[in-house]
Motif scaffolding. Sequence first.
Motif, mmCIF file in Angstrom:
data_model
loop_
_atom_site.group_PDB
_atom_site.id
_atom_site.type_symbol
_atom_site.label_atom_id
_atom_site.label_comp_id
_atom_site.label_asym_id
_atom_site.label_seq_id
_atom_site.Cartn_x
_atom_site.Cartn_y
_atom_site.Cartn_z
ATOM 1 N N LEU A 145 17.417 8.523 24.358
ATOM 2 C CA LEU A 145 17.901 8.142 25.689
ATOM 3 C C LEU A 145 16.735 7.762 26.608
ATOM 4 C CD1 LEU A 145 20.909 10.570 26.288
ATOM 5 C CD2 LEU A 145 20.907 8.257 25.363
ATOM 6 N N TYR A 190 14.038 1.881 27.026
ATOM 7 C CA TYR A 190 15.440 2.055 26.621
ATOM 8 C C TYR A 190 16.218 0.770 26.906
ATOM 9 C CZ TYR A 190 20.109 4.289 26.611
ATOM 10 O OH TYR A 190 21.407 4.636 26.368
ATOM 11 N N PRO A 245 28.444 3.806 30.694
ATOM 12 C CA PRO A 245 27.834 4.453 31.863
ATOM 13 C C PRO A 245 27.229 5.798 31.435
ATOM 14 C CG PRO A 245 30.142 3.837 32.241
ATOM 15 C CD PRO A 245 29.885 3.734 30.766
ATOM 16 N N GLY A 246 26.740 6.610 32.377
ATOM 17 C CA GLY A 246 26.353 7.973 32.063
ATOM 18 C C GLY A 246 27.592 8.724 31.604
ATOM 19 N N GLY A 269 18.297 11.838 28.958
ATOM 20 C CA GLY A 269 18.850 10.690 29.677
ATOM 21 C C GLY A 269 18.610 10.796 31.181
HETATM 22 C C1 AKB Z 1 20.764 7.626 29.837
HETATM 23 O O1 AKB Z 1 20.808 8.150 30.970
HETATM 24 O O2 AKB Z 1 19.725 7.293 29.268
HETATM 25 C C2 AKB Z 1 22.073 7.342 29.143
HETATM 26 C C3 AKB Z 1 22.601 5.997 29.483
HETATM 27 C C4 AKB Z 1 23.160 5.727 30.807
HETATM 28 O O3 AKB Z 1 22.573 5.116 28.674
HETATM 29 N N1 AKB Z 1 23.022 8.356 29.496
#
Ligand code: AKB
Length: 323
Positions: free
Chosen positions: A80, A143, A171-172, A183
């Motif tokens: 993440l 990411y 989303p989160g 994350g």
């Molecule tokens: C993160 O916070 O890295 C993940 C996402 C939003 O992809 N939860």
Amino acid sequence: MKNVLVIGSTGQIGSELTMKLRKVYHQGTIVAGYIPGAEPKGELLESGPSEIVNVTSAHTIAEAVDKYDIDTIYNLAALLSATAERKPLMAWDIQMNGLLNILEIAREKHCAVFTPSSIGSFGPDTPRDNTPQDTIQRPTSMYGVTKVATELLSDYYYHKYGVDTRSVRFPGLISYTTLPGGGTTDYAVEIYYAAVKGETFICPIAEGTYMDMMYMPDALKAAVEIMEADPRYLHHRNSFNIASMSFDPEEVYEAIKKEIPGFKMKYQIDPVRQAIADSWPNRMDDTCARKEWGWNPSYNLKSMTRDMIKHLREKLGYSQESK
Ligand code: AKB
């Protein structure tokens, strides 16, 4: 009949998605792929087969696909956003070299592939409100770089080789079964654990920072429905904006306080996570997902908060009186 391989089956999404797929496709075989050190346990282990599958070792993927006659791969292996900033080369290796291994095997063995993208695929130049489906994607985190490249590579394999790749921009994700890790949006899970335990929550994200969030049952529904969608209506494939709620730390704190009035929160900003959050949208426009495959979420902040607190109280053994 469907035979599915879930890679990363013991993670936040995988642990719940594998169980859901075993219910939805109960006549097929749903294989829980895992890496050593993250073995499946309990119901996940006992309700179906599991295999060591490491995305960076192509032969482990191919062996599982052959052994179980797999037709669909859910690829959930990823570092993440905050962890990927600390370990960018490892993130690239898992997210990109791993994906390439999966897509090559899918091409040879005719599998469909779901690899999630994220709100992280957007960047500071992206319109922040009602972020369109097709817009600027110039992320500034590793990411995000891997997520944009995932979308492009997945579309490439569809157009060039006809591999049935499909995806959503998650989303989160908020859930009570398995914790996320590393994350930027993890705070929105951790805040519920602190509230139920009666602890003061130290929030790493600043007041006023809005991000798209989603309750896990809606995310699982999206992951199943996009793969079931009639391909004739899919104009987009990799990857669809999906949205259900957007909030900042104050709004989720207030929603929890309605259920647990004594709950307290303080801020201690994590600069790495804050910088990432500042580069992400406030709220995505998910019109295309609604039109092309009928996306329709069930939960909002209030209904999710009630459900999270109820389940966490049961899981952690805290009574309703602990206010
Ligand atoms: C993160 O916070 O890295 C993940 C996402 C939003 O992809 N939860």
